[in-house]
Write a protein that holds these residues in place. Structure first.
Motif, PDB file in Angstrom:
ATOM      1  N   VAL A 139       5.684 -22.023  38.762  1.00 30.35           N
ATOM      2  CA  VAL A 139       5.100 -22.634  39.961  1.00 30.35           C
ATOM      3  C   VAL A 139       6.019 -22.308  41.132  1.00 30.35           C
ATOM      4  O   VAL A 139       7.207 -22.628  41.086  1.00 30.35           O
ATOM      5  N   LEU A 140       5.484 -21.648  42.164  1.00 28.50           N
ATOM      6  CA  LEU A 140       6.285 -21.333  43.342  1.00 28.50           C
ATOM      7  C   LEU A 140       5.744 -22.111  44.537  1.00 28.50           C
ATOM      8  O   LEU A 140       4.549 -22.024  44.854  1.00 28.50           O
ATOM      9  N   MET A 141       6.623 -22.865  45.192  1.00 30.31           N
ATOM     10  CA  MET A 141       6.196 -23.686  46.333  1.00 30.31           C
ATOM     11  C   MET A 141       6.134 -22.842  47.590  1.00 30.31           C
ATOM     12  O   MET A 141       7.074 -22.152  47.939  1.00 30.31           O
ATOM     13  N   THR A 142       5.009 -22.932  48.261  1.00 28.36           N
ATOM     14  CA  THR A 142       4.880 -22.251  49.534  1.00 28.36           C
ATOM     15  C   THR A 142       4.221 -23.189  50.551  1.00 28.36           C
ATOM     16  O   THR A 142       4.182 -24.400  50.312  1.00 28.36           O
ATOM     17  N   SER A 143       3.774 -22.645  51.660  1.00 26.51           N
ATOM     18  CA  SER A 143       3.383 -23.522  52.772  1.00 26.51           C
ATOM     19  C   SER A 143       2.247 -22.922  53.571  1.00 26.51           C
ATOM     20  O   SER A 143       2.123 -21.691  53.662  1.00 26.51           O
ATOM     21  N   LEU A 144       1.461 -23.794  54.211  1.00 26.43           N
ATOM     22  CA  LEU A 144       0.410 -23.320  55.117  1.00 26.43           C
ATOM     23  C   LEU A 144       1.002 -22.503  56.260  1.00 26.43           C
ATOM     24  O   LEU A 144       0.324 -21.673  56.848  1.00 26.43           O
ATOM     25  N   ALA A 145       2.283 -22.744  56.557  1.00 23.44           N
ATOM     26  CA  ALA A 145       2.946 -21.974  57.625  1.00 23.44           C
ATOM     27  C   ALA A 145       2.955 -20.484  57.303  1.00 23.44           C
ATOM     28  O   ALA A 145       3.019 -19.649  58.205  1.00 23.44           O
ATOM     29  N   PHE A 162       5.765 -14.320  51.693  1.00 19.72           N
ATOM     30  CA  PHE A 162       6.275 -13.492  50.589  1.00 19.72           C
ATOM     31  C   PHE A 162       6.039 -14.194  49.248  1.00 19.72           C
ATOM     32  O   PHE A 162       5.550 -13.591  48.283  1.00 19.72           O
ATOM     33  N   ILE A 163       6.375 -15.479  49.195  1.00 20.39           N
ATOM     34  CA  ILE A 163       6.269 -16.225  47.936  1.00 20.39           C
ATOM     35  C   ILE A 163       4.816 -16.334  47.468  1.00 20.39           C
ATOM     36  O   ILE A 163       4.517 -16.186  46.279  1.00 20.39           O
ATOM     37  N   ARG A 164       3.904 -16.563  48.406  1.00 16.25           N
ATOM     38  CA  ARG A 164       2.499 -16.681  48.000  1.00 16.25           C
ATOM     39  C   ARG A 164       1.989 -15.354  47.436  1.00 16.25           C
ATOM     40  O   ARG A 164       1.349 -15.321  46.377  1.00 16.25           O
ATOM     41  N   ILE A 165       2.307 -14.275  48.134  1.00 17.25           N
ATOM     42  CA  ILE A 165       1.835 -12.969  47.676  1.00 17.25           C
ATOM     43  C   ILE A 165       2.479 -12.605  46.323  1.00 17.25           C
ATOM     44  O   ILE A 165       1.833 -12.054  45.432  1.00 17.25           O
ATOM     45  N   LEU A 166       3.757 -12.937  46.158  1.00 17.65           N
ATOM     46  CA  LEU A 166       4.434 -12.669  44.883  1.00 17.65           C
ATOM     47  C   LEU A 166       3.734 -13.425  43.748  1.00 17.65           C
ATOM     48  O   LEU A 166       3.394 -12.842  42.710  1.00 17.65           O
ATOM     49  N   ALA A 167       3.490 -14.717  43.943  1.00 18.66           N
ATOM     50  CA  ALA A 167       2.870 -15.530  42.884  1.00 18.66           C
ATOM     51  C   ALA A 167       1.464 -15.024  42.558  1.00 18.66           C
ATOM     52  O   ALA A 167       1.104 -14.886  41.377  1.00 18.66           O
ATOM     53  N   GLU A 168       0.688 -14.738  43.593  1.00 18.13           N
ATOM     54  CA  GLU A 168      -0.693 -14.281  43.349  1.00 18.13           C
ATOM     55  C   GLU A 168      -0.695 -12.941  42.601  1.00 18.13           C
ATOM     56  O   GLU A 168      -1.522 -12.715  41.705  1.00 18.13           O
ATOM     57  N   SER A 169       0.245 -12.063  42.963  1.00 18.09           N
ATOM     58  CA  SER A 169       0.324 -10.750  42.306  1.00 18.09           C
ATOM     59  C   SER A 169       0.679 -10.902  40.831  1.00 18.09           C
ATOM     60  O   SER A 169       0.085 -10.253  39.958  1.00 18.09           O
ATOM     61  N   LEU A 170       1.645 -11.783  40.542  1.00 18.40           N
ATOM     62  CA  LEU A 170       2.056 -11.983  39.146  1.00 18.40           C
ATOM     63  C   LEU A 170       0.990 -12.709  38.354  1.00 18.40           C
ATOM     64  O   LEU A 170       0.849 -12.490  37.147  1.00 18.40           O
ATOM     65  N   TRP A 171       0.246 -13.604  39.010  1.00 18.35           N
ATOM     66  CA  TRP A 171      -0.883 -14.253  38.329  1.00 18.35           C
ATOM     67  C   TRP A 171      -1.813 -13.181  37.758  1.00 18.35           C
ATOM     68  O   TRP A 171      -2.249 -13.257  36.607  1.00 18.35           O
ATOM     69  N   VAL A 181       0.944 -18.262  36.409  1.00 17.24           N
ATOM     70  CA  VAL A 181       1.715 -18.306  37.665  1.00 17.24           C
ATOM     71  C   VAL A 181       0.819 -18.889  38.741  1.00 17.24           C
ATOM     72  O   VAL A 181      -0.366 -18.557  38.812  1.00 17.24           O
ATOM     73  N   ILE A 182       1.385 -19.749  39.594  1.00 10.23           N
ATOM     74  CA  ILE A 182       0.600 -20.289  40.704  1.00 10.23           C
ATOM     75  C   ILE A 182       1.479 -20.494  41.936  1.00 10.23           C
ATOM     76  O   ILE A 182       2.647 -20.863  41.817  1.00 10.23           O
ATOM     77  N   ALA A 183       0.893 -20.212  43.096  1.00 11.52           N
ATOM     78  CA  ALA A 183       1.547 -20.558  44.374  1.00 11.52           C
ATOM     79  C   ALA A 183       0.957 -21.884  44.825  1.00 11.52           C
ATOM     80  O   ALA A 183      -0.259 -22.008  44.966  1.00 11.52           O
ATOM     81  N   CYS A 184       1.811 -22.864  45.022  1.00 14.62           N
ATOM     82  CA  CYS A 184       1.380 -24.188  45.469  1.00 14.62           C
ATOM     83  C   CYS A 184       1.606 -24.257  46.981  1.00 14.62           C
ATOM     84  O   CYS A 184       2.747 -24.278  47.445  1.00 14.62           O
ATOM     85  N   CYS A 185       0.506 -24.237  47.749  1.00 19.11           N
ATOM     86  CA  CYS A 185       0.608 -24.198  49.216  1.00 19.11           C
ATOM     87  C   CYS A 185       0.467 -25.610  49.767  1.00 19.11           C
ATOM     88  O   CYS A 185      -0.632 -26.177  49.746  1.00 19.11           O
TER      89      CYS A 185
END
Ligand SMILES: NC(=O)c1ccc[n+]([C@@H]2O[C@H](COP(=O)([O-])OP(=O)(O)OC[C@H]3O[C@@H](n4cnc5c(N)ncnc54)[C@H](OP(=O)(O)O)[C@@H]3O)[C@@H](O)[C@H]2O)c1
Length: 265
Positions: A139-145, A162-171, A181-185
């Motif tokens: 789980v990678l924490m990211t933000s609406l920012a 960067f973190i959102r794209i990394l998590a989505e790519s690995l998912w 894998v999930i990016a938590c925005c």
């Protein structure tokens, strides 16, 4: 199947002593996972560990380190001494609010190290071990920012993109491997870190500030089902309007204007 049955016995939460990280740790302990809790200040970390051990009868180990240090991974590995990690939550982050040019290059680099480089290295190391076992979760924490340019939050927002794209790519890469894998925005969330910034209210249409527990609960509901998600209905709605209806230029302007107003810049 609960989280322990699905992923394994031990979760590591990086940035665990308070706020959303503490909510993740509590939720994981409630599901019976043993915990590795990381933050700089040992006292609040140990207090949380003691509470979770007595309430949920799990084992919690504390690692007090600065995750923005270039040797953070080596220190974690030394403390773990070969223990396996079944589920990793990377939550710690540094956000400087203000004009890009007023913050030093060193502080910007520290944010990049903490928000991007250390989680990248942790996912590389523990992700590979999870893949070898054929199960695990990240789980990678990211933000609406991080969804568009965000004036006065520039470096923070860029690291979160960067973190959102990394998590989505690995998912995508790992979706048939047993490793989720999930990016938590998150949008505004009532954590000590957020409250300490003393934000002004920006208008009645602003999405509700969520509680940290709401973010963690929603994340575990979505884990394994999608590459990323936005916590809270109000945040999802605001994001839909910003990303799908407004032109990019307007979204960037609204974000910058809102931050300027919130922080009286
Ligand atoms: N709160 C919000 O409104 C909001 C909105 C969008 C996204 N997010 C994201 O959600 C995550 C958590 O936010 P939060 O508000 O809960 O943060 P927070 O209240 O500032 O807590 C961050 C946690 O990380 C630890 N930490 C911070 N810097 C560290 C370092 N250099 N080394 C080791 N540990 C460190 C802190 O403990 P120590 O100080 O003891 O180290 C604390 O346990 C972040 O990734 C943030 O970007 C939050």
């Amino acid at each position: 199947m609960n989280l322990k049955q699905k992923y394994g016995n031990t979760a590591m939460v990086a940035g665990a002593s308070e706020g959303i990280g503490a909510a993740f740790a509590t939720r994981l302990a409630a599901e019976g996972l043993d915990l590795i809790l990381i933050a700089r200040r040992l006292k609040p970390l140990q207090q949380l560990a003691d509470l979770l051990e007595s309430k949920y009868k799990v084992k919690a180990m504390c690692i007090s380190i600065d995750l923005s240090g270039t040797d953070a991974i080596q220190q974690i590995e030394k403390a773990l001494n070969g223990r396996e990690i079944s589920l990793l939550v990377y939550n710690a982050a540094l956000s400087y609010i203000g004009p890009f040019i007023k913050n030093s290059a060193e502080n910007h680099s520290q944010a990049v190290q903490l928000n991007m480089i250390t989680p990248l290295k942790m996912v590389r190391l523990y992700g590979e071990k999870m893949l070898e076992k054929g199960k695990g979760a990240v789980v990678l924490m990211t933000s609406l920012a991080g969804f568009q340019g965000s004036g006065y939050l520039s470096v923070y927002a860029a690291t979160k993109a960067f973190i959102r794209i990394l998590a989505e790519s690995l998912w995508y890469e790992w979706k048939n491997s047993g490793v989720d894998v999930i990016a938590c925005c998150a949008g505004a969330t009532a954590t000590p870190g957020y409250k300490n910034t003393h934000p002004e209210k920006t208008g009645f249409l602003t999405p509700r500030v969520l509680e940290p527990e709401e973010v963690a609960d929603e994340c575990f509901k979505k884990l394994g089902k999608q590459p990323s998600f936005i916590a809270g209905t109000g945040n999802r709605l605001a994001s839909f309007v910003m990303q799908k209806i407004f032109p990019r230029k307007m979204a960037v302007k609204i974000m910058g204007d809102t931050t300027k107003k919130m922080y009286r810049l």
